[in-house]
Design a protein around this motif. Structure first.
Motif, PDB file in Angstrom:
ATOM      1  N   ASP A  93       0.803  -1.221   0.000  1.00 43.50           N
ATOM      2  CA  ASP A  93       0.000   0.000   0.000  1.00 43.50           C
ATOM      3  C   ASP A  93       0.838   1.274   0.000  1.00 43.50           C
ATOM      4  O   ASP A  93       1.809   1.401   0.749  1.00 43.50           O
ATOM      5  N   TYR A  94       0.404   2.214  -0.838  1.00 45.06           N
ATOM      6  CA  TYR A  94       0.917   3.583  -0.807  1.00 45.06           C
ATOM      7  C   TYR A  94      -0.120   4.403  -0.050  1.00 45.06           C
ATOM      8  O   TYR A  94      -1.302   4.405  -0.408  1.00 45.06           O
TER       9      TYR A  94
ATOM     10  N   CYS B 155       3.535  -0.487   5.527  1.00 45.41           N
ATOM     11  CA  CYS B 155       3.169  -0.254   4.136  1.00 45.41           C
ATOM     12  C   CYS B 155       4.396   0.071   3.293  1.00 45.41           C
ATOM     13  O   CYS B 155       5.515   0.199   3.800  1.00 45.41           O
ATOM     14  N   LYS B 156       4.156   0.221   1.996  1.00 42.39           N
ATOM     15  CA  LYS B 156       5.258   0.481   1.069  1.00 42.39           C
ATOM     16  C   LYS B 156       5.799   1.897   1.234  1.00 42.39           C
ATOM     17  O   LYS B 156       7.003   2.118   1.286  1.00 42.39           O
ATOM     18  N   HIS B 157       4.889   2.868   1.314  1.00 45.09           N
ATOM     19  CA  HIS B 157       5.333   4.270   1.386  1.00 45.09           C
ATOM     20  C   HIS B 157       4.226   5.132   1.982  1.00 45.09           C
ATOM     21  O   HIS B 157       3.040   4.859   1.787  1.00 45.09           O
TER      22      HIS B 157
ATOM     23  N   THR C 159       3.210   9.244   2.089  1.00 46.54           N
ATOM     24  CA  THR C 159       3.408  10.665   1.812  1.00 46.54           C
ATOM     25  C   THR C 159       2.516  11.439   2.767  1.00 46.54           C
ATOM     26  O   THR C 159       1.287  11.303   2.732  1.00 46.54           O
TER      27      THR C 159
ATOM     28  N   ASN D 260      10.906   5.236   4.014  1.00 43.37           N
ATOM     29  CA  ASN D 260       9.738   5.142   3.124  1.00 43.37           C
ATOM     30  C   ASN D 260       8.674   6.189   3.452  1.00 43.37           C
ATOM     31  O   ASN D 260       7.491   6.001   3.180  1.00 43.37           O
TER      32      ASN D 260
ATOM     33  N   ARG E  66       4.164   8.607  -8.249  1.00 39.91           N
ATOM     34  CA  ARG E  66       4.788   7.808  -7.191  1.00 39.91           C
ATOM     35  C   ARG E  66       4.196   6.417  -7.013  1.00 39.91           C
ATOM     36  O   ARG E  66       4.802   5.572  -6.363  1.00 39.91           O
ATOM     37  N   ASN E  67       2.990   6.208  -7.559  1.00 41.96           N
ATOM     38  CA  ASN E  67       2.388   4.878  -7.406  1.00 41.96           C
ATOM     39  C   ASN E  67       1.847   4.350  -8.724  1.00 41.96           C
ATOM     40  O   ASN E  67       0.965   3.498  -8.750  1.00 41.96           O
TER      41      ASN E  67
ATOM     42  N   VAL F 265      -4.615   4.308  -3.948  1.00 47.27           N
ATOM     43  CA  VAL F 265      -3.912   4.523  -2.691  1.00 47.27           C
ATOM     44  C   VAL F 265      -4.909   4.440  -1.528  1.00 47.27           C
ATOM     45  O   VAL F 265      -6.121   4.363  -1.732  1.00 47.27           O
TER      46      VAL F 265
END
Length: 288
Positions: A49-50, A69-71, A73, A94, A114-115, A120
């Protein structure tokens, strides 16, 4: 790195950085680990998951999401919080922080870049004065989102959930339910924050529909009808729509359209569900 999520650690970070909580940004920092865990569990994060976090504050929730999760923001409007976030999130490679007003961020461009444009998850402890514009901005722009898990004022969460015939039912109920399935995860008392807000709070998860639950030929027209119906909710639907400045239908057109779909001309908008508003919009469109 300080482990956030309780009163002592939050106070220590605020004091260390000589940070002043800003009322203009609606800042209320969560200091209850039980509630934090409920939010994280409701978001159902996976390593693929982003996550876009709105209003990370001092990074309390970000610290818990990053390992799952992956990242992440994190979008934070208050520039005074950026040095604090640099410290509290320093262990995580991340996580990145954007110092900007979320309503001015090109979220679709961000997700594309970014994804790779994939859906997201959004997680947020939203400032209550701007909750509805943020949520409707996320839903109406149709950016790719799986779920939105947010802390909001309790009465706003209630309005998102209810159906026709209740006092809380209105334009927000219909709009949210058109785009997503709402579920109240938990009610949150005032003592779970510093400073304490003046109202009760709730965590709500919106699971975005892949396809809307009703079909309508003109989505914008349907929501103008919704706004007209609740603009003066004690008026009949016929009067509300025919007197609404954004629409140009006569009373006769509205009455005929209601008759065509089997609805009394004396009905009020608060009695109609999403399906009926869609049918009315289609009937009025055909009358033009």
């Amino acid at each position: 790195m300080p482990d956030l999520g309780n009163f002592q650690s939050t106070q220590a970070v605020i004091a260390k950085h000589n940070f002043s909580i800003q009322k203009k940004y609606g800042q209320n920092f969560l200091i209850d680990e039980h509630v934090l865990n409920k939010i994280i569990a409701a978001a159902e994060l996976t390593e693929d998951d982003y996550v876009i976090e709105i209003g990370p504050g001092i990074g309390t929730m970000t610290q818990r999401m990053a390992p799952l999760c992956k990242h992440v923001t994190a979008i934070e409007i208050d520039k005074e919080l950026i040095p604090i976030l640099s410290e509290t999130l320093s262990e995580f490679s991340n996580v990145d922080v954007i110092n900007e007003d979320v309503l001015k961020v090109d979220l679709k461009g961000l997700i594309d870049e970014r994804n790779d444009g994939r859906p997201v998850k959004v997680v947020a402890n939203l400032p209550y004065y701007i909750t509805t514009p943020i949520i409707m901005g996320l839903l109406e722009t149709k950016i790719p989102i799986k779920t939105i898990t947010v802390m909001v004022q309790k009465e706003v969460a209630d309005r998102m959930m209810v159906g026709p015939g209740t006092k809380d039912y209105g334009a927000l109920s219909l709009a949210v339910q058109y785009y997503a399935e709402p579920y109240i995860v938990a009610n949150v008392p005032q003592n779970c924050f510093i400073p304490r807000p003046n109202v009760g709070s709730a965590v709500i998860r919106l699971t975005c529909h892949e396809e809307p639950p009703v079909k309508v030929k003109d989505e914008k027209l349907m929501f103008k009808l919704v706004r007209a119906s609740f603009n003066q909710r004690r008026k009949t639907l016929v009067n509300g729509i025919s007197n609404f400045s954004e629409l140009s239908y006569t009373k006769e057109q509205v009455t005929d359209a209601l008759d065509k779909i089997g609805i009394s001309e004396n009905i009020r908008g608060e009695a109609l569900n999403l399906e009926k508003f869609a049918l009315l919009a289609d009937a009025l469109l055909e009358s033009e």
